[in-house]
Design an enzyme around this catalytic site. Structure first.
Site, short mmCIF file in Angstrom:
data_model
loop_
_atom_site.label_atom_id
_atom_site.label_comp_id
_atom_site.label_asym_id
_atom_site.label_seq_id
_atom_site.Cartn_x
_atom_site.Cartn_y
_atom_site.Cartn_z
N TYR A 1 94.67 76.76 90.41
CA TYR A 1 95.03 77.47 89.17
C TYR A 1 95.08 78.97 89.40
CZ TYR A 1 94.79 79.53 84.56
OH TYR A 1 95.04 80.31 83.45
N SER B 1 96.62 85.73 83.86
CA SER B 1 95.21 85.42 83.60
C SER B 1 94.37 86.45 84.34
CB SER B 1 94.87 84.02 84.11
OG SER B 1 93.47 83.82 84.09
N1 LIG Z 1 92.41 79.77 77.42
C1 LIG Z 1 92.09 80.53 78.43
O1 LIG Z 1 90.91 80.79 78.71
C2 LIG Z 1 93.19 81.17 79.26
C3 LIG Z 1 92.83 82.25 80.08
C4 LIG Z 1 93.83 82.85 80.84
C5 LIG Z 1 95.14 82.39 80.78
N2 LIG Z 1 95.43 81.33 79.98
C6 LIG Z 1 96.84 80.88 79.96
O2 LIG Z 1 97.32 80.85 78.64
C7 LIG Z 1 98.42 79.94 78.55
C8 LIG Z 1 98.25 79.10 77.31
O3 LIG Z 1 97.08 78.30 77.44
P1 LIG Z 1 96.06 78.10 76.23
O4 LIG Z 1 94.79 78.74 76.61
O5 LIG Z 1 96.70 78.46 74.96
O6 LIG Z 1 95.81 76.52 76.34
P2 LIG Z 1 96.34 75.31 75.47
O7 LIG Z 1 95.87 75.44 74.07
O8 LIG Z 1 95.98 74.09 76.23
O9 LIG Z 1 97.94 75.50 75.46
C9 LIG Z 1 98.74 75.13 76.56
C10 LIG Z 1 100.17 75.00 76.07
O10 LIG Z 1 100.98 74.68 77.21
C11 LIG Z 1 101.74 73.51 76.89
N3 LIG Z 1 101.98 72.65 78.05
C12 LIG Z 1 101.06 72.08 78.87
N4 LIG Z 1 101.66 71.30 79.79
C13 LIG Z 1 102.99 71.38 79.55
C14 LIG Z 1 104.13 70.80 80.15
N5 LIG Z 1 104.03 69.98 81.21
N6 LIG Z 1 105.35 71.08 79.62
C15 LIG Z 1 105.48 71.91 78.56
N7 LIG Z 1 104.43 72.50 77.94
C16 LIG Z 1 103.19 72.23 78.44
C17 LIG Z 1 100.90 72.75 75.89
O11 LIG Z 1 101.71 71.86 75.17
P3 LIG Z 1 101.25 70.32 74.89
O12 LIG Z 1 99.83 70.40 74.38
O13 LIG Z 1 102.21 69.85 73.88
O14 LIG Z 1 101.31 69.62 76.21
C18 LIG Z 1 100.33 73.88 75.05
O15 LIG Z 1 101.25 74.26 74.06
C19 LIG Z 1 98.42 79.16 79.88
O16 LIG Z 1 99.43 79.69 80.71
C20 LIG Z 1 97.05 79.46 80.46
O17 LIG Z 1 97.05 79.39 81.87
C21 LIG Z 1 94.51 80.73 79.21
#
Ligand SMILES: NC(=O)c1ccc[n+]([C@@H]2O[C@H](COP(=O)([O-])OP(=O)(O)OC[C@H]3O[C@@H](n4cnc5c(N)ncnc54)[C@H](OP(=O)(O)O)[C@@H]3O)[C@@H](O)[C@H]2O)c1
Length: 305
Positions: A156, A143
């Site tokens: 985080y 991130s």
């Molecule tokens: N969106 C942003 O602004 C942003 C910025 C920087 C980095 N990121 C990173 O990007 C990655 C993906 O996040 P996203 O933005 O795509 O958010 P998201 O749409 O909420 O996706 C998160 C994913 O992680 C899975 N997950 C959550 N808890 C879990 C658990 N206990 N066991 C297994 N899987 C789990 C979720 O599955 P379920 O829904 O089935 O639980 C979902 O598929 C993360 O590592 C996040 O830190 C995001």
């Protein structure tokens, strides 16, 4: 899995967001997939879309914040003789919405279990298989917060700083043994992330966000281009990553605070660091980055951004 397909990829966090977009790209590019998430219905729906794009897909629902589930996840992922040749460690959650006395300790400990512990655990298992074959590619989802201490989401940000350091360390360790390790760093991206983190009511939660499909496309290039790391998303986000990375740590934290502080707490005076200092620091860093870009244009620094 069919013989003519590209290497099999294991991707976590595919039930939504960046992971789902990443899986779509892998499917379009001709990879078969093993995908993870917790929500079985969403995984089934994702798998149907990925199969329509031509991929052979195995779904495994598991809560990766639990060590025994990580073990089961790996067992099932490698069942039926499957060889994981690409591993995208993407599943992760955030947590914010209040100061450190207000956020939920159990939630934060689960965050550490998922964002940190499970990455180490699953990578240990997957990399052991890759090491035995002398080949493999690993991509971590870091991130922009990896570089910025995160007031109001400090657990985080620290977890993503861990992921970044972990990835760069493994990259160096395995570079001469056929295994590549990369990390990509999105800024605010339009997924469930902020809502799930309790951060709807923050500037970052309310603000304009990057397209997860664009972030995923750049992440795929980070992996296939064997880059050690890359900021992903809009030009604004990528520049912000570069510029902020050039600031001293306290200024980075202050810049981050401007995105994560709950709206009902703002504006708050920040001890020792005024807005003028932040603006001055950002401007100085911008000049430094601009100079570096100018000097190194022929070395493709612009492309790196
Ligand atoms: N969106 C942003 O602004 C942003 C910025 C920087 C980095 N990121 C990173 O990007 C990655 C993906 O996040 P996203 O933005 O795509 O958010 P998201 O749409 O909420 O996706 C998160 C994913 O992680 C899975 N997950 C959550 N808890 C879990 C658990 N206990 N066991 C297994 N899987 C789990 C979720 O599955 P379920 O829904 O089935 O639980 C979902 O598929 C993360 O590592 C996040 O830190 C995001």
């Amino acid at each position: 899995m069919a013989q003519d397909r590209k290497p099999l990829a294991l991707i976590t966090g595919v039930s939504s967001g960046i992971g789902l977009e990443l899986a779509r790209i892998f499917a379009r590019e001709g990879h078969d997939l093993v995908i993870g998430g917790q929500d079985e219905a969403k995984l089934t729906e994702a798998a149907a879309q990925l199969r329509a794009a031509g991929a052979d897909v195995v779904t495994i629902a598991a809560d990766l914040s639990r060590a025994e589930e990580v073990e089961r996840f790996h067992r099932e992922a490698t069942g039926d003789g499957r060889r994981i040749e690409i591993f995208c460690a993407n599943a992760g959650v955030g947590m914010g919405g209040g100061d450190f006395t207000q956020t939920d300790l159990n939630g934060e400990l689960r965050l550490i279990d998922l964002n940190v512990r499970s990455q180490v655990h699953l990578t240990k298992l997957v990399l052991a298989d890759m090491a035995g074959r002398g080949a493999g590619k690993i991509l971590f989802t870091g991130s922009i917060a990896s570089f910025m201490p995160g007031p109001f989401e400090s657990v985080y940000s620290a977890s993503k700083a861990f992921v970044h350091s972990f990835a760069e360390g493994l990259r160096n360790e395995w570079a001469d043994r056929g295994i590549t390790v990369s990390v990509f760093m999105p800024g605010p991206t339009d997924t469930n992330f902020f809502h799930r983190a309790g951060m709807d009511d923050t500037p970052a939660g309310e603000g304009k966000k990057d397209d997860p499909a664009q972030v995923a496309a750049q992440a795929y290039k980070t992996l296939t281009g064997n880059r050690h790391h890359a900021f992903t998303g809009s030009l604004k986000t990528r520049l912000q990553g570069k510029v902020t990375g050039a600031l001293p740590q306290p200024l980075r934290a202050s810049v981050h605070r401007g995105m994560t502080e709950p709206n009902d707490r703002r504006p708050v005076k920040q001890a020792g660091v005024g807005k003028a200092a932040i603006a001055g620091g950002v401007a100085l860093a911008a000049v430094g980055v601009a100079a570096a870009v100018g000097i190194s244009r022929r070395n493709r620094i612009v492309e790196e951004i």
